[in-house]
Design a protein around this motif. Structure first.
Motif, mmCIF file in Angstrom:
data_model
loop_
_atom_site.group_PDB
_atom_site.id
_atom_site.type_symbol
_atom_site.label_atom_id
_atom_site.label_comp_id
_atom_site.label_asym_id
_atom_site.label_seq_id
_atom_site.Cartn_x
_atom_site.Cartn_y
_atom_site.Cartn_z
ATOM 1 N N GLU A 129 0.577 -1.282 0.042
ATOM 2 C CA GLU A 129 0.062 0.045 0.008
ATOM 3 C C GLU A 129 0.977 1.300 0.260
ATOM 4 O OE1 GLU A 129 -3.127 -0.220 -0.431
ATOM 5 O OE2 GLU A 129 -3.606 -2.385 -0.028
ATOM 6 N N GLU B 290 -4.239 5.298 -0.670
ATOM 7 C CA GLU B 290 -3.336 4.246 -0.427
ATOM 8 C C GLU B 290 -2.582 4.453 1.088
ATOM 9 O OE1 GLU B 290 -3.800 1.806 -2.229
ATOM 10 O OE2 GLU B 290 -4.529 2.613 -3.857
ATOM 11 N N HIS C 110 -5.166 3.378 3.591
ATOM 12 C CA HIS C 110 -5.150 1.714 3.391
ATOM 13 C C HIS C 110 -4.191 1.089 4.338
ATOM 14 C CE1 HIS C 110 -7.305 1.768 -0.672
ATOM 15 N NE2 HIS C 110 -7.912 2.287 0.256
ATOM 16 N N GLN D 55 -11.208 -3.003 -3.369
ATOM 17 C CA GLN D 55 -10.361 -3.268 -4.774
ATOM 18 C C GLN D 55 -11.133 -3.333 -5.751
ATOM 19 O OE1 GLN D 55 -7.158 -2.421 -3.415
ATOM 20 N NE2 GLN D 55 -7.083 -3.142 -5.452
ATOM 21 N N GLU E 271 -11.916 0.368 -6.670
ATOM 22 C CA GLU E 271 -10.810 0.853 -7.252
ATOM 23 C C GLU E 271 -10.516 0.446 -8.678
ATOM 24 O OE1 GLU E 271 -7.603 1.545 -4.935
ATOM 25 O OE2 GLU E 271 -8.606 2.899 -3.925
HETATM 26 FE FE LIG Z 1 -4.784 0.342 -1.452
#
Ligand SMILES: [Fe+2]
Ligand SMILES: [Fe+2]
Lengths: 106, 172
Positions: free
Chosen positions: B26, B59, B62, B136, B139
């Protein structure tokens, strides 16, 4: 103290009343809480044993191991590192927070 | 014998190792998206730059989510080392294609951890990753939509500038 796992050179113990662990390194026995034990595991697992067989990468075949926030310093040779890796691997399984060898290798 | 280790830690160490690997991934993604933002700024794609500033933050979030999970479960999170960040892209299309490629890699990695956690009987880690599995999907879908938009718009003439303007639709 109960014995958790014994490798060729080292022994891992659990001290129930103190709620911590001991590793007997031969010359000395070091008390550790779980976090310190995990940190030791991380350092030992990060050592590349292959480098020991390449004189460019590891000239003398020794590793310096600083433990418990730099309280203890060990200089270990290839065989001792291999043995410590074994202790860590089996020790964590014996403690019940790692997979048994069987599952880990799947 | 009291189970002191188990009482101090509620996930398996193998899961901890994999999650530390994911923390690194990440962080790496965050660094890549920041490099993409830089590329976009230098090449006049200012809206896309904004998109990647948002991505880089996400990110990082995350990464911190996993970091805190490791703290909560009694594990040891490791601050990752990141290197080799590519700053060269041949076009804005290349940027978004690389993004999709990278997101697919992240998805695969998360799925692998779920599978291994399941093998280990580590239900805590498996459940924790539910959020990431669904994130995910979102994304990947976002980037696919942007690539579709690029396809429809075309890169001829003012196409590139139109593409950049339309990226605004994917910045909340
Ligand atoms: Fe991510
Ligand atoms: Fe992502």
């Amino acid at each position: 103290m109960e014995l958790i796992y014994q490798s060729k050179y080292y022994t891992l113990y659990q001290a129930e009343k103190e709620r911590r662990f001991y590793i007997d390194f031969g010359q000395k026995s070091i008390p550790m809480n779980l976090c310190q034990l995990i940190a030791l595991r991380h350092k030992v697992m990060s050592i590349s044993i292959e480098d020991h067989f390449d004189s460019d990468l590891n000239k003398h075949g020794f590793e310096v191991l600083l433990l418990c926030n730099k309280e203890h310093l060990f200089i270990l040779n290839t065989l001792e590192i291999l043995d410590l890796k074994e202790l860590v691997e089996h020790g964590f399984s014996a403690l019940g927070i790692a997979a048994t060898k069987q599952i880990a290798s799947v | 014998m009291k189970d002191i280790a188990r009482q101090s830690m509620s996930i398996k160490v193998e899961s901890m190792d994999m999650l530390n690997g994911q923390i690194k991934m990440e962080a790496h993604a965050s660094a890549i998206y920041l490099a993409m933002a830089s590329w976009c700024e230098q090449n006049g794609f200012f809206t896309s730059a904004k998109f990647f500033y948002k991505q880089t933050e996400e990110e990082r979030e995350h990464m911190m989510k996993i970091f805190k999970f490791l703290v909560d479960t009694g594990g040891s999170p490791i601050s990752p080392e990141i290197s080799n960040i590519n700053h060269d892209y041949s076009s804005i299309v290349d940027v978004f294609e690389s993004t999709l490629e990278h997101e697919v890699k992240v998805t695969t990695s998360i799925h692998n951890i779920v599978k291994k956690a399941r093998e280990l009987g580590d239900i805590t880690t498996e459940r924790f990753l539910d959020w990431f599995v669904m994130e995910q999907v979102e994304e990947e879908n976002t980037i696919r939509d942007i690539l579709d938009m690029i396809q429809v718009t075309g890169t001829e003439g003012v196409g590139l500038q139109m593409i950049d303007n339309q990226v605004a639709n994917w910045i909340d």
